[in-house]
Write an enzyme that holds these catalytic residues in place. Sequence first.
Site, short mmCIF file in Angstrom:
data_model
loop_
_atom_site.label_atom_id
_atom_site.label_comp_id
_atom_site.label_asym_id
_atom_site.label_seq_id
_atom_site.Cartn_x
_atom_site.Cartn_y
_atom_site.Cartn_z
N PHE A 1 0.86 -1.19 0.00
CA PHE A 1 0.00 0.00 0.00
C PHE A 1 0.89 1.23 0.00
O PHE A 1 1.63 1.47 0.95
CB PHE A 1 -0.95 0.05 1.20
CG PHE A 1 -1.84 1.28 1.13
CD1 PHE A 1 -3.01 1.27 0.38
CD2 PHE A 1 -1.46 2.46 1.74
CE1 PHE A 1 -3.79 2.41 0.25
CE2 PHE A 1 -2.24 3.62 1.62
CZ PHE A 1 -3.41 3.58 0.88
N LYS B 1 2.43 11.27 7.06
CA LYS B 1 1.66 11.07 8.29
C LYS B 1 2.26 11.76 9.53
O LYS B 1 2.08 12.96 9.68
CB LYS B 1 1.44 9.57 8.52
CG LYS B 1 0.57 8.97 7.40
CD LYS B 1 0.01 7.61 7.69
CE LYS B 1 -1.03 7.22 6.65
NZ LYS B 1 -0.65 6.14 5.76
N ASP C 1 9.38 3.12 2.01
CA ASP C 1 8.17 3.89 2.28
C ASP C 1 7.86 3.75 3.77
O ASP C 1 7.30 2.76 4.21
CB ASP C 1 6.99 3.36 1.43
CG ASP C 1 5.70 4.14 1.71
OD1 ASP C 1 5.65 4.90 2.70
OD2 ASP C 1 4.73 3.96 0.95
C1 LIG Z 1 -0.89 6.16 4.26
C2 LIG Z 1 0.22 5.64 3.42
C3 LIG Z 1 0.56 6.22 2.18
C4 LIG Z 1 -0.26 7.31 1.56
O1 LIG Z 1 -0.33 8.48 2.31
P1 LIG Z 1 -1.51 9.53 2.04
O2 LIG Z 1 -1.14 10.70 2.90
O3 LIG Z 1 -2.79 8.87 2.45
O4 LIG Z 1 -1.49 9.84 0.59
C5 LIG Z 1 1.66 5.73 1.52
N1 LIG Z 1 2.38 4.71 2.00
C6 LIG Z 1 2.08 4.12 3.18
C7 LIG Z 1 2.92 3.00 3.67
C8 LIG Z 1 0.97 4.55 3.92
O5 LIG Z 1 0.66 3.93 5.06
#
Ligand SMILES: *Cc1c(COP(=O)(O)O)cnc(C)c1O
Length: 426
Positions: A147, A274, A233
């Site tokens: 994700f 985040k 990520d």
């Molecule tokens: C939440 C998330 C994203 C996307 O972030 P948004 O601010 O919702 O666009 C990307 N990678 C990971 C691992 C995430 O948990």
Amino acid sequence: MNTTMEKLTSEELIQLEDKHGAHNYHPLPVVLAKGEGVYVWDVEGKKYFDFLSAYSAVNQGHCHPKIVKAMTDQAQTLTLTSRAFYNDALGPFEKYVTEYFGFDKVLPMNSGAEAVETAIKITRKWAYEKKGIAENEAKIIVCENNFHGRTTTIISFSNDPVASNNFGPYTPGFIRIPYDDVEALEAALQEPNVAGFLVEPIQGEAGVYVPSEGYLTKARELCKANNALFIADEVQTGIARTGSLLAVCGNCSCGSTCEKQETYNEPDILILGKAISGGVYPVSAVLANDDIMGVITPGNHGSTFGGNPIAAKVATAALEVIKDEKLAENAQQLGELFRAEMNRIIANTDLVNAVRGRGLLNAILINDTEESSTAWDLCVALKENGLLAKPTHGNIIRFAPPLVMTKEQLMECVAIIEKTITEFKK
Ligand SMILES: *Cc1c(COP(=O)(O)O)cnc(C)c1O
């Protein structure tokens, strides 16, 4: 309807969203009106423990006074200049964040998905200009059940049909391999034109899958050996959530990336989002060293709001709170306690099969099928008992409270979870 005077009930507010908002989410039926630290309150004044933390954006706790002050002070001074001009907040933030994470350069964006897109663009440009891959041939390796966000390119390499079906045509240039599979990575890296490997150090949305010991170290080594970029990520796992500053820090909870640290699997590109703002403002960032970030030149990439003065001040304050309040250490210690308590509860119930996670990013596996409503129903029951959590996938519930939680508060939460599980009837 008198929108200024009337106080709407939860039911009315849910109906408003249902009627006027696109149905791209299926929220738990609770309408929140206030947050402070580890708590949130609904419209009727009922108090809950937040066990989602806005998908780990609110690691520093709701409405952290220091972060809120940074935002309101800056909001009254200068909010947005665009990057057409310099502003007096961005440079100091860039210095702070690069030293904090140990990289030469940062590229600030707003959402996590934008930061992932940024990393993909940097990786591709690096592949053509530094690695010498032929035009339009670069490939990026990704994992099953990843994700990384919701843009057209990102969903192009998702294998979740709900996220991708009927949104084609898809962006090419990605190779998907199983997660936590060193051999699959080794094989994929032998394919022609590989530019990099994009990976979540722990797969959060997929259901908190923690890879085997040594997986990230091996993956990084293989990338290095094959001149491919190792792209982490850490939008969800980063910033103290998993008991270390970054999940790629391994099992060190010193609270910062230290060069001496043997377990640190330094990424070539680090993606953050985040919790970099403590959940008060959309901020994301991509970090890399000059040999990689240097491929970006004026006009290649940007965002009107990326790097704005409020974002710069908010993110600086949010990162300071992580260190000042030793949140990585707290997440590490409370995480151990939480999994031990969950294992104790699991031994006495056949509703839950297992608990897994690192730091305060954990999940319990419900003893039912993915299609069953058991996990959802359990979350509704937890809500009734004063704790908010949500299933990630079908039969998995993620537990990720703010990291400012105390041991006493955590034990109260354990008691709520235990009572709810014990009383739960399918
Ligand atoms: C939440 C998330 C994203 C996307 O972030 P948004 O601010 O919702 O666009 C990307 N990678 C990971 C691992 C995430 O948990």
